[in-house]
Design a protein around this motif. Sequence first.
Motif, mmCIF file in Angstrom:
data_model
loop_
_atom_site.group_PDB
_atom_site.id
_atom_site.type_symbol
_atom_site.label_atom_id
_atom_site.label_comp_id
_atom_site.label_asym_id
_atom_site.label_seq_id
_atom_site.Cartn_x
_atom_site.Cartn_y
_atom_site.Cartn_z
ATOM 1 N N THR A 85 17.086 24.804 55.240
ATOM 2 C CA THR A 85 16.562 24.977 53.635
ATOM 3 C C THR A 85 17.590 23.683 52.990
ATOM 4 O O THR A 85 18.864 24.225 53.120
ATOM 5 N N TRP A 86 17.032 23.173 52.004
ATOM 6 C CA TRP A 86 17.919 22.166 51.193
ATOM 7 C C TRP A 86 17.804 22.728 49.663
ATOM 8 O O TRP A 86 16.340 22.823 49.500
ATOM 9 N N TYR A 87 18.729 22.500 48.910
ATOM 10 C CA TYR A 87 18.635 22.991 47.711
ATOM 11 C C TYR A 87 19.357 21.710 46.885
ATOM 12 O O TYR A 87 20.370 21.255 47.355
ATOM 13 N N GLN A 88 18.782 21.374 45.723
ATOM 14 C CA GLN A 88 19.267 20.521 44.737
ATOM 15 C C GLN A 88 19.813 21.169 43.516
ATOM 16 O O GLN A 88 19.307 22.133 43.251
ATOM 17 N N GLN A 89 20.958 20.654 42.862
ATOM 18 C CA GLN A 89 21.614 21.353 41.740
ATOM 19 C C GLN A 89 21.979 20.505 40.758
ATOM 20 O O GLN A 89 22.992 19.673 41.158
ATOM 21 N N PHE A 90 21.449 20.333 39.668
ATOM 22 C CA PHE A 90 22.110 19.549 38.571
ATOM 23 C C PHE A 90 23.094 20.091 37.827
ATOM 24 O O PHE A 90 23.191 21.342 37.597
ATOM 25 N N PRO A 91 23.930 19.417 37.170
ATOM 26 C CA PRO A 91 25.246 20.060 36.409
ATOM 27 C C PRO A 91 24.367 21.068 35.307
ATOM 28 O O PRO A 91 23.405 20.740 34.869
ATOM 29 N N SER A 92 25.091 22.166 35.115
ATOM 30 C CA SER A 92 24.787 23.173 34.438
ATOM 31 C C SER A 92 23.242 23.785 34.517
ATOM 32 O O SER A 92 22.484 24.352 33.509
ATOM 33 N N GLN A 93 22.837 23.622 35.743
ATOM 34 C CA GLN A 93 21.510 24.259 36.145
ATOM 35 C C GLN A 93 21.586 25.204 37.373
ATOM 36 O O GLN A 93 22.525 24.943 37.955
ATOM 37 N N GLY A 94 20.620 25.856 37.657
ATOM 38 C CA GLY A 94 20.797 26.454 38.898
ATOM 39 C C GLY A 94 20.217 25.681 40.070
ATOM 40 O O GLY A 94 19.347 24.809 39.790
ATOM 41 N N PRO A 95 20.417 26.100 41.300
ATOM 42 C CA PRO A 95 19.799 25.237 42.318
ATOM 43 C C PRO A 95 18.264 25.292 42.533
ATOM 44 O O PRO A 95 17.635 26.252 41.744
ATOM 45 N N ARG A 96 17.735 24.334 42.949
ATOM 46 C CA ARG A 96 16.453 24.140 42.809
ATOM 47 C C ARG A 96 16.060 23.736 44.327
ATOM 48 O O ARG A 96 16.351 22.999 45.251
ATOM 49 N N PHE A 97 15.029 24.483 44.979
ATOM 50 C CA PHE A 97 14.495 24.346 46.500
ATOM 51 C C PHE A 97 13.855 22.909 46.514
ATOM 52 O O PHE A 97 13.285 22.696 45.606
ATOM 53 N N ILE A 98 14.365 22.374 47.456
ATOM 54 C CA ILE A 98 13.793 20.836 47.865
ATOM 55 C C ILE A 98 12.896 21.101 49.009
ATOM 56 O O ILE A 98 11.717 20.825 48.920
ATOM 57 N N ILE A 99 13.274 21.407 50.064
ATOM 58 C CA ILE A 99 12.242 21.353 51.259
ATOM 59 C C ILE A 99 13.054 22.496 52.420
ATOM 60 O O ILE A 99 14.250 22.804 52.229
ATOM 61 N N GLN A 100 12.121 22.897 53.262
ATOM 62 C CA GLN A 100 12.660 23.608 54.567
ATOM 63 C C GLN A 100 11.821 23.390 55.521
ATOM 64 O O GLN A 100 10.625 22.924 55.534
ATOM 65 N N GLY A 101 12.754 23.585 56.623
ATOM 66 C CA GLY A 101 12.051 22.934 58.034
ATOM 67 C C GLY A 101 12.577 23.792 59.180
ATOM 68 O O GLY A 101 13.605 24.471 58.870
ATOM 69 N N TYR A 102 11.683 23.890 60.283
ATOM 70 C CA TYR A 102 12.260 24.635 61.447
ATOM 71 C C TYR A 102 12.392 23.694 62.602
ATOM 72 O O TYR A 102 13.802 23.770 63.188
#
Lengths: 111, 115
Positions: free
Chosen positions: A34-51
């Motif tokens: 799973t990959w998350y993205q986080q901008f400054p002063s924000q919570g992480p955001r889900f980008i993509i997930q795979g098996y």
Amino acid sequence: LAKTTQPISMDSYEGQEVNITCSHNNIATNDYITWYQQFPSQGPRFIIQGYKTKVTNEVASLFIPADRKSSTLSLPRVSLSDTAVYYCLVATDTGRRALTFGSGTRLQVQP
Amino acid sequence: DTGVSQDPRHKITKRGQNVTFRCDPISEHNRLYWYRQTLGQGPEFLTYFQNEAQLEKSRLLSDRFSAERPKGSFSTLEIQRTEQGDSAMYLCASSSRDREAGEQFFGPGTRLTVL
């Protein structure tokens, strides 16, 4: 939980494709990537997930080789707004259990 | 906006004071998580709830920390006798019921500064 290793930072320019590789040699059979993205002063955001193999959505692609010991997040034609920290996580039950984040990869996109 | 909300967004307090943060998850989500993030590091898990039950607590959650989720809706995280080392971003996340491999939705966080 499988430990992940990813580059501390990366630099790119607008319009380029960016590939961030994550190593997870001890991935377990039931683990998802799973990959998350986080901008400054924000919570992480889900980008993509795979098996396994390849997963693509409107934001990114995730490439997973057959042995699943690594994965590559691909961001096509990045823009300045893609400047962020990207976290690779390997775990089961990502929607039902605590997540373990590493330090992530800081992507800086230049004009 | 139907995302996860947190209040306040920023809190400055003096050492020794108590602080309380609130998290409102996405309404249909039964799981709620608290994380803490310090500068340059990824979020670290603190605790999580399934409905009103607190199912797991990290060793990071010292006796000065307490979290509640009455009625399985919003949650509060209280820190008593704050210390300078408590300065961090406190993140809340929620996820929907019965989703095994899925995403957690994070709120914007509460940034705590202890002077």
